[in-house]
Design an enzyme around this catalytic site. Structure first.
Site, PDB file in Angstrom:
ATOM      1  N   SER A  50       0.807  -1.218   0.000  1.00 15.87           N
ATOM      2  CA  SER A  50       0.000   0.000   0.000  1.00 15.87           C
ATOM      3  C   SER A  50       0.840   1.266   0.000  1.00 15.87           C
ATOM      4  CB  SER A  50      -0.937   0.000   1.209  1.00 15.87           C
ATOM      5  OG  SER A  50      -0.209  -0.170   2.418  1.00 15.87           O
ATOM      6  N   GLY A  87      -2.122  -4.365   1.163  1.00 22.47           N
ATOM      7  CA  GLY A  87      -2.225  -5.635   1.882  1.00 22.47           C
ATOM      8  C   GLY A  87      -1.223  -6.681   1.456  1.00 22.47           C
ATOM      9  N   ASN A 115       3.976  -5.425   5.832  1.00 24.02           N
ATOM     10  CA  ASN A 115       2.790  -6.149   6.297  1.00 24.02           C
ATOM     11  C   ASN A 115       3.157  -7.449   7.002  1.00 24.02           C
ATOM     12  OD1 ASN A 115       0.764  -4.321   5.440  1.00 24.02           O
ATOM     13  ND2 ASN A 115       0.976  -5.040   3.334  1.00 24.02           N
ATOM     14  N   ASP A 198      -4.285   6.646  10.403  1.00 22.41           N
ATOM     15  CA  ASP A 198      -3.908   5.294  10.835  1.00 22.41           C
ATOM     16  C   ASP A 198      -2.472   5.247  11.354  1.00 22.41           C
ATOM     17  OD1 ASP A 198      -2.292   5.367   8.546  1.00 22.41           O
ATOM     18  OD2 ASP A 198      -3.564   4.021   7.393  1.00 22.41           O
ATOM     19  N   HIS A 201       0.331   5.078   6.966  1.00 22.53           N
ATOM     20  CA  HIS A 201       0.453   5.481   5.569  1.00 22.53           C
ATOM     21  C   HIS A 201       0.709   6.974   5.444  1.00 22.53           C
ATOM     22  CE1 HIS A 201      -1.949   1.707   5.419  1.00 22.53           C
ATOM     23  NE2 HIS A 201      -1.130   1.474   4.396  1.00 22.53           N
TER      24      HIS A 201
END
Length: 222
Positions: A50, A87, A115, A198, A201
């Site tokens: 991402s 993801g 991730n 979040d 990012h």
């Protein structure tokens, strides 16, 4: 009767002349097509998650898009393909890599593993997959220059895992002899003003800093 014969003679001459001109036009067109060169711009492939995909912002404002804009502004003979997928883990990246290797990349930027770390995937698995991706690219295209984007994670998984995760990238880069970007999110990670709510990012402003980090390594290669 003589008049008819004369008429058909003229008609045949006209038809032959027309066919000759048509054939000449076809030959000229074919020659033009054959001399046209296909797009010879060299490929820069960003293969990541991402972060590369530009989660939460427009793709052109993510660092691969910013790289493409800089290249265009400088008139360099390269084009950028963004292979980022939100993801993505190193395992899923390895499984979909073949789709992106139908064309030879001049530069391959590997941005995966974050991730894995957030999910606590065993580091031996992450390392094996990163090496597998690098080896697959190199096996098919030995001339491709590979950049490995180093990553770090929050200490959620404990200090030992966090420390070992950070050391994983220098280890892979050394063993596979690829260029290491020590920490892709240098100056961005942990700064709430440069990240989305979040906390993971980057914002558009954050991606500008990431772009400058990666451009430092790309500039010499271009």
């Amino acid at each position: 009767m003589n008049y008819k014969n004369h008429f058909f003679s003229i008609l045949i001459i006209v038809m032959i002349f027309a066919c000759s001109k048509k054939s000449e036009r076809v030959e000229n067109t074919t020659s033009e097509i054959q001399t046209q060169k296909p797009d010879q711009k060299k490929l820069i492939l960003f293969f990541g998650n991402s972060l590369s995909a530009g989660y939460g912002i427009d793709a052109e404002d993510a660092f691969p898009g910013l790289v493409a804009q800089r290249i265009d502004s400088l008139g360099l003979d390269y084009r950028v393909v963004n292979g980022g997928l939100s993801g993505e883990t190193t395992a899923s990246g390895l499984s979909r890599l073949d789709w992106f290797l139908e064309e030879e990349p001049a530069i391959f930027v590997l941005e995966l593993g974050g991730n894995d770390g957030l999910r606590g995937i065993p580091l031996t698995e992450t390392k094996k997959n990163l090496k597998g991706i690098i080896q697959k690219v190199r096996s098919k295209y030995p001339q491709t220059t590979i950049l490995l984007a180093g990553m770090q994670i929050p200490p959620n998984m404990g200090p030992e895992y966090t420390s070992e995760f950070r050391e994983l990238y220098p280890s892979v880069a050394e063993e596979e002899n690829v260029i290491l970007i020590p920490f892709l999110l240098e100056g961005v990670a942990g700064n709430p003003d440069l990240n989305l709510p979040d906390g993971i990012h980057p914002t558009e402003e954050g991606h500008l800093i990431v772009f400058e980090t990666i451009w430092e390594y790309l500039e010499d290669l271009l």
